[in-house]
Design an enzyme around this catalytic site. Structure first.
Site, PDB file in Angstrom:
ATOM      1  N   PRO A 219       0.837  -1.206   0.000  1.00  0.00           N
ATOM      2  CA  PRO A 219       0.000   0.000   0.000  1.00  0.00           C
ATOM      3  C   PRO A 219       0.875   1.260   0.000  1.00  0.00           C
ATOM      4  O   PRO A 219       1.340   1.713   1.048  1.00  0.00           O
ATOM      5  CB  PRO A 219      -0.823  -0.134   1.285  1.00  0.00           C
ATOM      6  N   ASP A 392       5.703   2.443   2.346  1.00  0.00           N
ATOM      7  CA  ASP A 392       4.841   1.296   2.621  1.00  0.00           C
ATOM      8  C   ASP A 392       4.019   1.598   3.865  1.00  0.00           C
ATOM      9  O   ASP A 392       4.565   1.702   4.970  1.00  0.00           O
ATOM     10  CB  ASP A 392       5.722   0.052   2.820  1.00  0.00           C
ATOM     11  N   HIS A 393       2.699   1.723   3.684  1.00  0.00           N
ATOM     12  CA  HIS A 393       1.835   2.106   4.820  1.00  0.00           C
ATOM     13  C   HIS A 393       1.712   0.995   5.857  1.00  0.00           C
ATOM     14  O   HIS A 393       1.189   1.225   6.949  1.00  0.00           O
ATOM     15  CB  HIS A 393       0.447   2.491   4.290  1.00  0.00           C
ATOM     16  N   ARG A 394       2.182  -0.194   5.556  1.00  0.00           N
ATOM     17  CA  ARG A 394       2.198  -1.256   6.564  1.00  0.00           C
ATOM     18  C   ARG A 394       3.311  -1.029   7.578  1.00  0.00           C
ATOM     19  O   ARG A 394       3.259  -1.562   8.698  1.00  0.00           O
ATOM     20  CB  ARG A 394       2.393  -2.620   5.898  1.00  0.00           C
TER      21      ARG A 394
END
Length: 421
Positions: A219, A392-394
């Protein structure tokens, strides 16, 4: 005592490598660091060097075979360790009975001029390109780059294959104006119109696979900031006037160093998301994307935050030259933990790069250009460069990445800090 030569580590991005050609024969003497084979990895065609000096005793794999890192590919030792040919008596004793001979591997034979339709296609390394001409991938690429007709080049490889060295020797002897590449027969007027195309190179296939996986599974989010580069450019000019040519610093070297120093304070951006875990890397190894024939490679500066900017500049220059010459080493392109993709040399206002998995972020850098800005109610001209982080939104969030960009901006706008750290 004989030693095994293993397949070198091509990095977590590469996987296996396919042997294109042996550059030496069994019985040849080799020096430590001398190229002995060319491999086609998922990323690039590269040379494998002998780790020790000695005599090549045995090849453990053949052209067309793929092996993973660490797999044995050859043996090297002393000349007296070469296997001796069996005597006639031994050969007769060891010959198989005529009724049911065991299966043995037939010696390699010259490949046909062109594969028949009912035969399986031969490996890429052995594909004839016309009139029975065989060439390694590097030789084919060099022929395209120099508009060279490979029918005029004598091949020194197994089965008469044309190697890179053969092309280099031919170009050195022939000079400019070498004949053009093989011409194709023009279609007849009645022939139906067809689309043109070619098989994607291993590098292009890997880029396609990795970037597709990145966009589908990571994401992404993006944040852009602008940096005033006047002080950085002035310091760069002073630095380059005082140091030798091999240590001259580019704008990209300064960005690489600034990012590495900022990553010390933001370990989440020097990390990877692996199986529901965030793995933080101990070392900060900043990669720099390099445009090469047929795609992009990332050359890696190791322990970048602890390296002097002159060392970063010298190492990056050497790795970029090797990458563009097709002589990249496995250690040049493996182990990066964060990447800089700089399109400043291509008159680019702004762009957002795709994350290079399994990294958590990549920094896209555009062109530094003179811009009218307002300072203390006055319009002045400053050299401004835009940077965009793709993250990376994780692993991280917008606020953290915004502060990271502010730190990179501060380092570039106070560039003396790049020399002191």
């Amino acid at each position: 005592m004989a030693e095994i030569i293993p397949m070198p580590d091509l990095g977590f991005e590469a996987g296996e490598g396919e042997l294109s050609v042996w550059l030496k024969n069994v019985g040849d003497a080799v020096q430590a660091g001398e190229p002995i084979a060319e491999f086609e990895s998922e990323k690039v065609t590269l040379e494998v060097e002998a780790p020790v000096a000695g005599v090549l005793l045995e090849f453990l794999i053949q052209p067309g075979q793929s092996v993973a890192a660490g797999a044995p590919i050859a043996r090297v030792g002393e000349a007296d360790e070469l296997p001796s040919a069996p005597s006639p008596a031994q050969s007769q004793e060891q010959s198989p009975p005529p009724v049911a001979p065991p299966e043995v591997e037939a010696p390699s034979a010259p490949l046909p001029v062109a594969p028949q339709e009912d035969q399986p296609s031969v490996p890429v390394y052995a594909q004839p390109i016309g009139n029975g001409v065989l060439a390694t991938p590097i030789a084919l690429r060099m022929a395209r780059e120099h508009n060279l007709d490979l029918r005029r080049v004598a091949g020194s490889g197994p089965g008469g294959r044309i190697l890179r060295g053969d092309v280099e020797n031919h170009l050195a002897q022939a000079g400019p104006g070498a004949p053009a590449v093989l011409t194709r027969q023009a279609p007849s007027a009645s022939a139906p119109s067809k689309t043109s195309g070619s098989t994607a190179s291993p590098l292009r296939r890997t880029i396609a696979q990795r970037m597709s996986r990145s966009k589908q599974t990571i994401p992404h989010f993006y944040i852009t900031n602008s940096v005033t580069m006047d002080d950085a450019l002035a310091l760069r000019r002073q630095f380059n006037d005082a140091f030798p040519s091999d240590a001259k610093v580019s704008v990209n070297d300064m960005v690489v160093k600034a990012a590495a120093l900022a990553l010390r304070e933001f370990p989440n951006l020097n990390a990877s998301y692996v199986e529901d875990r965030i793995e933080h890397h101990v070392d900060i190894n900043v990669g720099a994307a390099v445009a090469v024939d047929g795609g992009v490679l990332t050359v890696v500066s190791r322990q970048t935050d602890r390296s002097a900017i002159s060392d970063i500049a010298r190492d990056n220059k050497a790795m970029i030259e090797r990458a563009r010459a097709g002589r990249v080493r496995p250690e040049d392109v493996s182990g990066s933990t964060f990447t800089i993709s700089n399109l400043g040399g291509y008159d680019t206002d702004h762009f957002a790069a795709i994350i290079n998995p399994p990294q958590a972020a990549i920094l896209g850098v555009a062109t530094a250009r003179e811009t009218a800005v307002v300072e203390e109610s006055q319009v002045v001209v400053r050299t401004v460069m835009q940077m965009t982080i793709s993250a990376d939104h994780r692993v991280t969030d917008g606020a953290e990445c915004a502060v990271f960009l502010q730190r990179v901006k501060e380092l570039l706008e106070t560039p003396i800090k790049l020399l002191l750290a």
